[in-house]
Design a protein around this motif. Sequence first.
Motif, PDB file in Angstrom:
ATOM      1  N   MET A 191     -41.332   0.516  28.429  1.00 43.56           N
ATOM      2  CA  MET A 191     -41.643   0.361  27.011  1.00 43.56           C
ATOM      3  C   MET A 191     -41.505   1.698  26.297  1.00 43.56           C
ATOM      4  SD  MET A 191     -45.799   0.059  26.658  1.00 43.56           S
ATOM      5  CE  MET A 191     -46.064  -1.159  27.937  1.00 43.56           C
ATOM      6  N   ILE A 192     -41.325   1.604  24.972  1.00 41.63           N
ATOM      7  CA  ILE A 192     -41.302   2.803  24.137  1.00 41.63           C
ATOM      8  C   ILE A 192     -42.672   2.919  23.491  1.00 41.63           C
ATOM      9  CG2 ILE A 192     -40.252   3.898  22.123  1.00 41.63           C
ATOM     10  CD1 ILE A 192     -37.664   2.503  22.823  1.00 41.63           C
ATOM     11  N   ALA A 193     -43.482   3.790  24.063  1.00 45.17           N
ATOM     12  CA  ALA A 193     -44.860   3.966  23.592  1.00 45.17           C
ATOM     13  C   ALA A 193     -45.361   5.324  24.067  1.00 45.17           C
ATOM     14  CB  ALA A 193     -45.758   2.845  24.126  1.00 45.17           C
ATOM     15  N   PRO A 194     -46.357   5.894  23.381  1.00 44.76           N
ATOM     16  CA  PRO A 194     -46.884   7.195  23.778  1.00 44.76           C
ATOM     17  C   PRO A 194     -47.351   7.198  25.231  1.00 44.76           C
ATOM     18  CG  PRO A 194     -47.671   6.628  21.595  1.00 44.76           C
ATOM     19  CD  PRO A 194     -46.986   5.404  22.133  1.00 44.76           C
ATOM     20  N   ILE A 204     -39.407   8.796  17.086  1.00 47.72           N
ATOM     21  CA  ILE A 204     -40.010   8.958  18.414  1.00 47.72           C
ATOM     22  C   ILE A 204     -40.057  10.450  18.718  1.00 47.72           C
ATOM     23  CG2 ILE A 204     -39.903   8.254  20.830  1.00 47.72           C
ATOM     24  CD1 ILE A 204     -37.868   6.083  19.964  1.00 47.72           C
ATOM     25  N   LEU A 205     -41.246  10.953  18.990  1.00 46.31           N
ATOM     26  CA  LEU A 205     -41.442  12.370  19.292  1.00 46.31           C
ATOM     27  C   LEU A 205     -41.555  12.560  20.803  1.00 46.31           C
ATOM     28  CD1 LEU A 205     -41.847  15.129  17.854  1.00 46.31           C
ATOM     29  CD2 LEU A 205     -44.322  14.732  18.057  1.00 46.31           C
ATOM     30  N   LEU A 206     -40.777  13.506  21.339  1.00 48.91           N
ATOM     31  CA  LEU A 206     -40.697  13.696  22.784  1.00 48.91           C
ATOM     32  C   LEU A 206     -41.109  15.107  23.173  1.00 48.91           C
ATOM     33  CD1 LEU A 206     -37.122  12.144  23.328  1.00 48.91           C
ATOM     34  CD2 LEU A 206     -39.309  10.951  23.119  1.00 48.91           C
ATOM     35  N   PHE A 207     -41.799  15.189  24.322  1.00 47.35           N
ATOM     36  CA  PHE A 207     -42.172  16.496  24.873  1.00 47.35           C
ATOM     37  C   PHE A 207     -42.263  16.399  26.385  1.00 47.35           C
ATOM     38  CE2 PHE A 207     -45.513  19.470  26.378  1.00 47.35           C
ATOM     39  CZ  PHE A 207     -44.874  20.660  26.085  1.00 47.35           C
ATOM     40  N   ASN A 208     -41.619  17.349  27.054  1.00 48.69           N
ATOM     41  CA  ASN A 208     -41.724  17.464  28.513  1.00 48.69           C
ATOM     42  C   ASN A 208     -41.373  16.145  29.218  1.00 48.69           C
ATOM     43  OD1 ASN A 208     -42.133  18.990  30.811  1.00 48.69           O
ATOM     44  ND2 ASN A 208     -44.322  18.501  30.939  1.00 48.69           N
ATOM     45  N   GLY A 209     -40.343  15.459  28.712  1.00 55.04           N
ATOM     46  CA  GLY A 209     -39.842  14.262  29.376  1.00 55.04           C
ATOM     47  C   GLY A 209     -40.595  12.989  29.062  1.00 55.04           C
ATOM     48  N   GLU A 210     -41.598  13.070  28.169  1.00 53.97           N
ATOM     49  CA  GLU A 210     -42.385  11.884  27.843  1.00 53.97           C
ATOM     50  C   GLU A 210     -42.404  11.644  26.328  1.00 53.97           C
ATOM     51  OE1 GLU A 210     -46.278  11.958  29.532  1.00 53.97           O
ATOM     52  OE2 GLU A 210     -45.543  11.995  31.604  1.00 53.97           O
TER      53      GLU A 210
END
Length: 570
Positions: free
Chosen positions: A323-326, A47-53
């Motif tokens: 959910m875990i999704a983009p 899971i790639l994360l950026f700026n809290g999302e």
Amino acid sequence: MTSAAEKQLTKIKDTFDIINGKKEADLLIKNVKILDVLGETIFDGSILLFNGEITALNPDETIIKVKDTFDGQGLYAIPGLIDAHFHFESQLANPVALGEAMVPCGTTTCFVEFLDLIGSARDEGIKAAKELFKDYEKLPYRLFAFAPGKKVDKKTIKSLLDIDPVIGLGEFDHFTYSSGDQDCMELMASAKARNMQANGHWGLTTLSPLQLNILPAIGGSNNHDVWNGEDIAKSLRYGFPTQIKFGVGKVENLLKAIVDCKFPLENFMFCSDNLSIHHMKTKGHMDNFITRAVSMGIPPIKAIKLATYYTACHFHMEEKLGMIAPGRWADIVLTDSLSVINPLYVFKAGELVAKKKIMLKKIEIDYSPMVKQGEPGLMGLKKDQLANNILEVSPDGKEGKVYLFDVFGRGHLNFSKEIWLPIENGKIVPIYEGKELNLVSVVQRYGENITNAFFTGIHIDKGAIATSFPAPVPYMVVIGNDIDEMYHALMVTDKYSGAGVIVEDGEEKAILPIEIYGMMSNSNAEQLQEESDNFDRAAAELGHINSGEPVINKLLSVYISLHRFNFMEE
């Protein structure tokens, strides 16, 4: 000034650049089994994360740039857990202390009501709300609030609808809306005009079949007032997404009914309603609820959705929550099991905030402006006013009719009932159905109303226990066997803006201050639990054998029924 569209364009470009390795992401959580709540499957990935999302699932690790990585150790990655309905004051903890107890359990979002605190603040209601939600964005959990639907004046409630983080109108008193109360109608209209939801409190145990139509017809959005399978069936039939509450009543009856009747699970959410931080720190919160649901026959993924995706959908937040999704907020829990939730790592907005039930993120918010000094109100109380508990004497003088209050009767009509007890030497014999009863007095703090009765559910052999509750009318409750001890406990409690007090032989054995408008403690979670544990130990020394929630929480819950059944009058 940058326009909203320009901000969104920047965000979209950043997303494209991160996925294609042209911009650095914040974090890559590797080596996890990801729960897909839509397809109800599990897949291996990262899971790639950026700026809290969440920016990407299973990105191309040969091209992406990332500041940091986190080894998920093959654990399951599930969405951050959501409590669909929670009374902010019920656990006595201020927002920071609540997070210290709740977030390590995997709960990253909470939909809260705060009616009693505003009711206790009275003329300072707006000020109190602003102080309560001060810097709420800093909290290690997402907070969405519902303005009071009862116990607070109409003008204040309407003003509260326009402050952050309020997103809707809280539960009404079912006795008022069902009678056509004008203020209830105006408040519902104000909420609907703002496209807000309105929490339901349907009153199944007290309203007629005809009256049950009123709340869904005028705009109630959900219902949590269910106690058995028949209640659930009615709640769904009348159009309510239904919240199953774990903090009050026997939830196993509800879970069994859901399984046995094969009710569609997407129509339900899990909530605590009222729950102590003691429970959170010793047994868990939403993690424990999911585990208990699985043990009753609900499939693990479905149980998780009841505390994540289904709740997000009800509040129209599934594009960001559940959910875990983009594109969704990076609220993630890593657990080693889906059937027994064990939140080993908890991320909120992409930041690791708790690890192995230990809070990592320390928040400092000053709630001292809400701390109030006690204003004594019992100066005119006489000891003998606590003694008169006989409503009626039988013609032969051998029995007396009295009130009996049951601490476990909350939510049902059996909280209070009139019973006949024997009279010997002019006094009531306090034994009913083989159980010895305590005396109880319900005393208006700044008035003259006193109700003397008998009490079951919490029992002490000596001394006295007193508590106070300021909303919507300030009252105190004291239980014991000796009028002198009960009077002393009341006098000590009267020194504080809010408190629980235990006395024995005229000495103070335990005091738990509730100094934020008499509704919340200003202690941190660890201190509050220690104070609560000390209170329980002192009650045990008086002979009480406790189980379940702490004594202080049980006694404070009594006030809800006292108000509901008109024992707390102006």
